[in-house]
Design a protein around this motif. Structure first.
Motif, PDB file in Angstrom:
ATOM      1  N   THR A  20       3.642  -6.259   3.991  1.00 36.69           N
ATOM      2  CA  THR A  20       4.262  -6.544   2.818  1.00 36.69           C
ATOM      3  C   THR A  20       5.637  -6.420   2.555  1.00 36.69           C
ATOM      4  O   THR A  20       6.219  -6.393   1.288  1.00 36.69           O
ATOM      5  CB  THR A  20       3.150  -6.525   1.610  1.00 36.69           C
ATOM      6  OG1 THR A  20       3.047  -5.140   1.421  1.00 36.69           O
ATOM      7  CG2 THR A  20       1.836  -7.402   1.722  1.00 36.69           C
ATOM      8  N   LYS A  21       6.466  -5.827   3.262  1.00 36.19           N
ATOM      9  CA  LYS A  21       7.633  -5.278   3.167  1.00 36.19           C
ATOM     10  C   LYS A  21       8.500  -6.256   3.611  1.00 36.19           C
ATOM     11  O   LYS A  21       9.676  -6.155   4.010  1.00 36.19           O
ATOM     12  CB  LYS A  21       7.909  -3.648   3.851  1.00 36.19           C
ATOM     13  CG  LYS A  21       7.077  -2.823   3.618  1.00 36.19           C
ATOM     14  CD  LYS A  21       7.012  -2.330   2.077  1.00 36.19           C
ATOM     15  CE  LYS A  21       6.543  -1.079   1.607  1.00 36.19           C
ATOM     16  NZ  LYS A  21       5.452  -1.100   0.548  1.00 36.19           N
ATOM     17  N   ARG A  22       8.206  -7.518   3.587  1.00 40.69           N
ATOM     18  CA  ARG A  22       8.594  -8.689   3.975  1.00 40.69           C
ATOM     19  C   ARG A  22       8.753  -9.885   2.981  1.00 40.69           C
ATOM     20  O   ARG A  22       7.883  -9.709   2.037  1.00 40.69           O
ATOM     21  CB  ARG A  22       8.315  -9.225   5.331  1.00 40.69           C
ATOM     22  CG  ARG A  22       8.212  -8.075   6.440  1.00 40.69           C
ATOM     23  CD  ARG A  22       7.376  -8.564   7.638  1.00 40.69           C
ATOM     24  NE  ARG A  22       7.629  -7.306   8.622  1.00 40.69           N
ATOM     25  CZ  ARG A  22       6.651  -7.000   9.056  1.00 40.69           C
ATOM     26  NH1 ARG A  22       5.379  -7.110   8.632  1.00 40.69           N
ATOM     27  NH2 ARG A  22       6.584  -5.802   9.738  1.00 40.69           N
ATOM     28  N   GLU A  23       9.524 -11.087   3.306  1.00 40.44           N
ATOM     29  CA  GLU A  23       9.237 -12.345   2.620  1.00 40.44           C
ATOM     30  C   GLU A  23       7.807 -12.758   2.537  1.00 40.44           C
ATOM     31  O   GLU A  23       6.994 -12.645   3.466  1.00 40.44           O
ATOM     32  CB  GLU A  23       9.959 -13.187   3.142  1.00 40.44           C
ATOM     33  CG  GLU A  23      11.540 -12.964   3.092  1.00 40.44           C
ATOM     34  CD  GLU A  23      12.076 -13.048   1.683  1.00 40.44           C
ATOM     35  OE1 GLU A  23      11.782 -13.853   1.037  1.00 40.44           O
ATOM     36  OE2 GLU A  23      13.048 -12.257   1.292  1.00 40.44           O
ATOM     37  N   LEU A  24       7.271 -13.416   1.369  1.00 42.69           N
ATOM     38  CA  LEU A  24       5.783 -13.862   1.315  1.00 42.69           C
ATOM     39  C   LEU A  24       5.532 -14.802   2.379  1.00 42.69           C
ATOM     40  O   LEU A  24       4.496 -14.832   2.931  1.00 42.69           O
ATOM     41  CB  LEU A  24       5.745 -14.323   0.020  1.00 42.69           C
ATOM     42  CG  LEU A  24       4.440 -14.771  -0.389  1.00 42.69           C
ATOM     43  CD1 LEU A  24       3.485 -13.595  -0.444  1.00 42.69           C
ATOM     44  CD2 LEU A  24       4.345 -15.378  -1.614  1.00 42.69           C
ATOM     45  N   THR A  25       6.606 -15.613   2.619  1.00 42.51           N
ATOM     46  CA  THR A  25       6.374 -16.735   3.814  1.00 42.51           C
ATOM     47  C   THR A  25       6.144 -15.963   5.165  1.00 42.51           C
ATOM     48  O   THR A  25       5.687 -16.644   6.029  1.00 42.51           O
ATOM     49  CB  THR A  25       7.612 -17.459   3.852  1.00 42.51           C
ATOM     50  OG1 THR A  25       8.871 -16.820   4.173  1.00 42.51           O
ATOM     51  CG2 THR A  25       7.566 -18.539   2.440  1.00 42.51           C
ATOM     52  N   ASP A  26       6.433 -14.729   5.315  1.00 40.96           N
ATOM     53  CA  ASP A  26       6.203 -14.100   6.739  1.00 40.96           C
ATOM     54  C   ASP A  26       4.993 -13.355   6.591  1.00 40.96           C
ATOM     55  O   ASP A  26       4.296 -13.072   7.679  1.00 40.96           O
ATOM     56  CB  ASP A  26       7.377 -13.239   6.962  1.00 40.96           C
ATOM     57  CG  ASP A  26       8.644 -13.464   7.328  1.00 40.96           C
ATOM     58  OD1 ASP A  26       8.744 -14.722   7.605  1.00 40.96           O
ATOM     59  OD2 ASP A  26       9.660 -13.002   6.993  1.00 40.96           O
ATOM     60  N   VAL A  27       4.509 -13.094   5.463  1.00 42.18           N
ATOM     61  CA  VAL A  27       3.443 -12.208   5.257  1.00 42.18           C
ATOM     62  C   VAL A  27       1.990 -13.074   5.286  1.00 42.18           C
ATOM     63  O   VAL A  27       1.090 -12.706   6.068  1.00 42.18           O
ATOM     64  CB  VAL A  27       3.231 -11.481   3.722  1.00 42.18           C
ATOM     65  CG1 VAL A  27       1.857 -10.866   3.532  1.00 42.18           C
ATOM     66  CG2 VAL A  27       4.234 -10.601   3.846  1.00 42.18           C
ATOM     67  N   ILE A  28       1.854 -14.183   4.724  1.00 48.50           N
ATOM     68  CA  ILE A  28       0.816 -15.041   4.487  1.00 48.50           C
ATOM     69  C   ILE A  28       0.171 -15.324   6.107  1.00 48.50           C
ATOM     70  O   ILE A  28      -1.089 -15.266   6.211  1.00 48.50           O
ATOM     71  CB  ILE A  28       1.107 -16.179   3.586  1.00 48.50           C
ATOM     72  CG1 ILE A  28       1.065 -15.851   2.239  1.00 48.50           C
ATOM     73  CG2 ILE A  28      -0.128 -17.018   3.691  1.00 48.50           C
ATOM     74  CD1 ILE A  28       1.531 -16.905   1.189  1.00 48.50           C
ATOM     75  N   PRO A  29       1.046 -15.708   7.019  1.00 44.87           N
ATOM     76  CA  PRO A  29       0.293 -16.262   8.305  1.00 44.87           C
ATOM     77  C   PRO A  29      -0.147 -14.964   9.011  1.00 44.87           C
ATOM     78  O   PRO A  29      -1.235 -15.085   9.965  1.00 44.87           O
ATOM     79  CB  PRO A  29       1.646 -16.570   9.005  1.00 44.87           C
ATOM     80  CG  PRO A  29       2.803 -17.080   8.106  1.00 44.87           C
ATOM     81  CD  PRO A  29       2.312 -16.109   6.852  1.00 44.87           C
TER      82      PRO A  29
END
Length: 68
Positions: free
Chosen positions: A39-48
């Motif tokens: 989760t130290k990333r953009e939400l769009t990168d986290v969800i997948p």
């Protein structure tokens, strides 16, 4: 006080307390560590990358969309 301290240090640390909840607590800890690591990333990168069963439970909550 002595009895409390003896009981406190009777079991090894990190195994969960009480014993009946140890496996669940260890699983929760591992899940939180995994979530923290991604989760130290953009939400769009986290969800997948999230577990599909976990995400299905999350999106069923009414307040999730309001928070996002």
């Amino acid at each position: 006080m002595q009895c409390i301290l003896e009981r406190l240090f009777d079991e090894p640390f990190g195994k969960g307390y009480p014993k009946k909840d140890a496996l669940r607590k260890q699983a929760d800890t591992n899940l939180l560590k995994f979530i923290n690591s991604i989760t130290k990333r953009e939400l769009t990168d986290v969800i997948p990358k999230m577990d599909k069963d976990f995400m299905q439970k999350v999106v069923k909550r009414d307040n999730v969309y309001r928070y996002i």
